[in-house]
Design an enzyme around this catalytic site. Structure first.
Site, PDB file in Angstrom:
ATOM      1  CB  SER A 229      -8.234 -16.753   4.549  1.00 49.19           C
ATOM      2  OG  SER A 229      -6.857 -16.600   4.403  1.00 49.19           O
ATOM      3  CE  LYS A 233      -6.796 -12.507  -0.185  1.00 51.15           C
ATOM      4  NZ  LYS A 233      -6.109 -12.124   1.004  1.00 51.15           N
ATOM      5  CD  GLN A 275      -1.165 -11.958  -0.258  1.00 51.95           C
ATOM      6  OE1 GLN A 275      -2.033 -12.041   0.615  1.00 51.95           O
ATOM      7  NE2 GLN A 275      -1.083 -12.809  -1.256  1.00 51.95           N
ATOM      8  CD  GLU A 283      -1.234 -16.598  -2.634  1.00 44.93           C
ATOM      9  OE1 GLU A 283      -0.546 -15.747  -2.068  1.00 44.93           O
ATOM     10  OE2 GLU A 283      -2.092 -17.287  -2.058  1.00 44.93           O
ATOM     11  CD1 TRP A 327       0.136 -14.162   3.768  1.00 47.77           C
ATOM     12  CD2 TRP A 327       2.144 -13.312   3.278  1.00 47.77           C
ATOM     13  NE1 TRP A 327       0.294 -14.233   2.404  1.00 47.77           N
ATOM     14  CE2 TRP A 327       1.516 -13.716   2.084  1.00 47.77           C
ATOM     15  CE3 TRP A 327       3.428 -12.729   3.215  1.00 47.77           C
ATOM     16  CZ2 TRP A 327       2.119 -13.575   0.822  1.00 47.77           C
ATOM     17  CZ3 TRP A 327       4.028 -12.580   1.966  1.00 47.77           C
ATOM     18  CH2 TRP A 327       3.374 -13.006   0.804  1.00 47.77           C
ATOM     19  CG  HIS A 363      -5.224 -17.909   8.689  1.00 46.93           C
ATOM     20  ND1 HIS A 363      -5.684 -16.611   8.674  1.00 46.93           N
ATOM     21  CD2 HIS A 363      -5.274 -18.336   7.406  1.00 46.93           C
ATOM     22  CE1 HIS A 363      -5.991 -16.269   7.436  1.00 46.93           C
ATOM     23  NE2 HIS A 363      -5.753 -17.293   6.650  1.00 46.93           N
TER      24      HIS A 363
END
Ligand code: MCU
Length: 417
Positions: A229, A233, A275, A283, A327, A363
């Site tokens: 998640s 990144k 997103q 965010e 998302w 997730h």
């Protein structure tokens, strides 16, 4: 005021890129050693300042320099990677500082302690090395973002190194901008977003592993990096900015990771709840404040995240995504990585590229369908250096028929030698 180092990428790329592209392993095992192509900085074209022409409804051509010249060789590709890194840092990620003047390390128990000094300031941090295989080694290891252990199964024979990335740069929303040990060292107004600061931290872990190899038994040429998640990144950016990482394993990184800004925007314009760049900078502090200028018109950017991934090529990348998470931008990551793959194709290195998008798992809980023939195949080949197992993977359990990979990448793919 705090001076902010603005070091061009051209000096920041470690000289460890000065090695041959694909050579047979000299160790007892038989798998490949895959590294970036050699760089001869003197022969690289200068990158013009400015954004260049906007690119809409397609992704930027990896094989054309910012000045319009074509990439026709592996040496050109190495120059183009330096240019892409520089552009990504300038407009999105913020500046990656070069190796600091002093990095020292010590190892005790399972704790690797790392001390860094630069410009009269110092910081130190620790990582824990767990599941060290028995035997003399040296052994491969996977650096995991976060303190909780990897959210994918790490097989026997591979150590795990838990990296508390939030200690280097916080990610607690807007008010955490400029907080963490990276900013203690370089100043709270440094241009780097958290992703870049974490990549810098990964580089210091690799420095420390090089210094303590005799004590840790870890082989610094056989390192993977992973995270899920937001930390996924982090993993893909670390693999992109640190050429000493042999295997990059981003899990469900979604937007800002394996997704492309332009494709996420296109999905959003088609009514999907994904997103996008405008939301992500509100965010959290993953990106440089410099990126804010471009988030409302990402077509201006001289890159997208297929080129972020391409900084890894021809090193090994295996991207895991979740088809049930709208998302994250499931078309965006499929399209972005499907087009990124063409960079490995140009280098004759499709065996080092995997993208796998499956569903049925929540997730960040790793699905068993990605384990045996995919994740383990990558770890076997690129960390354990065993031969066998297919690692040329591009698959999704969904057909994204609304998205045409070739229409979004109308440029030619050269064969680079
Ligand atoms: C997929 O990564 C992020 C996502 O970018 C955020 O919008 C969401 O809030 O959190 C995800 C995550 O890190 O989940 C653990």
């Amino acid at each position: 005021t705090t001076a902010q180092p603005q070091v061009p990428t051209t000096t920041a790329r470690p000289t460890t890129t000065l090695v041959t592209s694909v050579v047979a392993s000299t160790t007892t095992s038989s798998g490949p050693v895959v590294t970036n192509p050699p760089v001869n900085p003197g022969t690289c074209p200068n990158t013009p300042s400015g954004l260049g022409s906007p690119v809409a409804n397609q992704l930027n051509d990896p094989f054309t320099f910012h000045n319009g010249n074509k990439v026709t060789s592996k040496a050109d590709w190495a120059c183009r990677q330096r240019e892409i890194s520089e552009l990504l840092q300038r407009y999105e990620l913020g500046t990656l500082p070069p190796k600091p003047s002093s990095v020292t390390a010590s190892f005790s128990g399972s704790t690797l302690s790392i001390s860094v000094s630069e410009g009269g300031r110092s910081i130190s941090f620790t990582v824990s090395i767990n599941n060290r295989p028995s035997g003399a080694g040296p052994h491969p290891a996977i650096i995991n973002f976060g303190t909780m252990g990897a959210s994918l199964p790490v097989p026997a024979g591979v150590a795990t190194i838990n990296f508390n990335n939030d200690d280097i740069a916080q990610q607690q929303g807007g008010s955490s901008r400029g907080r963490g040990k990276f900013y203690d060292l370089y100043g709270s107004s440094h241009s780097a977003g958290a992703l870049t600061a974490w990549a810098w931290g990964v580089s210091r872990i690799v420095d420390a592993l090089e210094l303590t190899q005799a004590q840790t038994g870890i082989d610094p040429t056989r390192l993977g990096v992973t995270g899920c998640s937001r930390n996924g990144k982090g993993a893909i950016v670390a693999g992109a900015l640190e050429p000493r990482i042999a295997l990059t394993l981003p899990q469900e990184s979604g937007a800002g990771g394996s997704g492309c800004w332009r494709i996420a925007t296109w999905q959003k314009n088609n009514g999907q709840n994904v997103q996008d760049s405008t939301q992500i900078v509100q965010e959290n502090v993953w990106f440089s404040p410099n990126f804010n200028t471009y988030v409302n018109n990402v077509n201006q950017l001289p890159f997208d995240h297929h080129l972020l991934a391409g900084l890894i090529a021809p090193r090994a990348l295996y991207v895991m995504e979740n088809v049930d998470m709208e998302w994250l931008g499931k078309i965006s990551t499929y399209g972005c990585m499907g087009i990124a793959r063409k960079q490995w194709e140009a280098l004759g290195a499709l065996d080092s590229f995997g993208y796998s998008q499956v569903g049925g798992n929540s997730h960040c809980s790793f699905p068993s369908s990605q384990q045996g023939s995919e994740l383990n195949a990558f770890i076997d080949k690129f960390l354990l250096r065993r031969s066998g197992g297919n690692t040329n993977i591009f698959r999704s359990t969904q057909t994204h028929s609304s998205f045409n990979l070739n229409n979004w990448s109308p440029w030619a793919v050269p064969s680079l030698n």
